[in-house]
Design a protein around this motif. Sequence first.
Motif, PDB file in Angstrom:
ATOM      1  N   UNK A   3      54.466  85.534   5.405  1.00  0.00           N
ATOM      2  CA  UNK A   3      54.499  86.561   6.469  1.00  0.00           C
ATOM      3  C   UNK A   3      55.796  86.468   7.247  1.00  0.00           C
ATOM      4  N   UNK A   4      56.227  85.258   7.580  1.00  0.00           N
ATOM      5  CA  UNK A   4      57.464  85.054   8.329  1.00  0.00           C
ATOM      6  C   UNK A   4      58.662  85.613   7.559  1.00  0.00           C
ATOM      7  N   UNK A   5      58.726  85.296   6.246  1.00  0.00           N
ATOM      8  CA  UNK A   5      59.858  85.781   5.440  1.00  0.00           C
ATOM      9  C   UNK A   5      59.819  87.291   5.268  1.00  0.00           C
ATOM     10  N   UNK A   6      58.632  87.867   5.160  1.00  0.00           N
ATOM     11  CA  UNK A   6      58.535  89.326   5.035  1.00  0.00           C
ATOM     12  C   UNK A   6      59.035  90.003   6.306  1.00  0.00           C
ATOM     13  N   UNK A   7      58.726  89.432   7.453  1.00  0.00           N
ATOM     14  CA  UNK A   7      59.187  90.021   8.719  1.00  0.00           C
ATOM     15  C   UNK A   7      60.686  89.817   8.927  1.00  0.00           C
ATOM     16  N   UNK A  65      47.375  77.805   4.333  1.00  0.00           N
ATOM     17  CA  UNK A  65      47.747  78.477   5.581  1.00  0.00           C
ATOM     18  C   UNK A  65      49.255  78.471   5.805  1.00  0.00           C
ATOM     19  N   UNK A  66      49.890  77.348   5.496  1.00  0.00           N
ATOM     20  CA  UNK A  66      51.353  77.267   5.648  1.00  0.00           C
ATOM     21  C   UNK A  66      52.051  78.227   4.696  1.00  0.00           C
ATOM     22  N   UNK A  67      51.545  78.298   3.458  1.00  0.00           N
ATOM     23  CA  UNK A  67      52.144  79.225   2.490  1.00  0.00           C
ATOM     24  C   UNK A  67      52.014  80.666   2.920  1.00  0.00           C
TER      25      UNK A  67
END
Length: 169
Positions: free
Chosen positions: A90-94, A83-85
């Motif tokens: 997702x965070x880095x893509x945004x 889940x963290x990965x």
Amino acid sequence: MNDNGRSGNELAERQQHVDHRITRGMDDRKQVEQTADRIRDELLLTLEELDRRRGRMLDVRYQVQQHSSALVAAGAVAMVLVGSGVGLAIYRARRRDEILRKKRRKALQRAWENPDQVASSAKERPIGVELGRKLVLIFATALATAVAKNSVQTLVPARQPPSPASLLE
């Protein structure tokens, strides 16, 4: 013979077994047989226990029942890591667009401050240092090539052209 009809040897055997309640009245052969039987029985019990433990060790259902709490904890840790990965991806893509804008702003700032170094962010080194570095690289490359060529020649025998006699056959 003694006055009670027993030989001295038999009396000595009885004296040896006075302290042993179980073996009292037995001769040495019976005593050894009984001891061997007892040891054999203990060995069989030990082998049966080892066989039972081996069966339990290889029984997946039994192992899951015995270690269910550890398996649940390991599964929970694995889920948290996965889940963290996914969350980090997702965070880095945004944030990728925001990071790209920051890099472009820094590049424009560098270009504004140093218009002579627009193509590279590295500071120019003196010509002697650059020339020396390139000469060392050329020498190292030539040396590595020579060592590799020599190694190949010693490890792989040279192919000999077929002899005329073998062509006639």
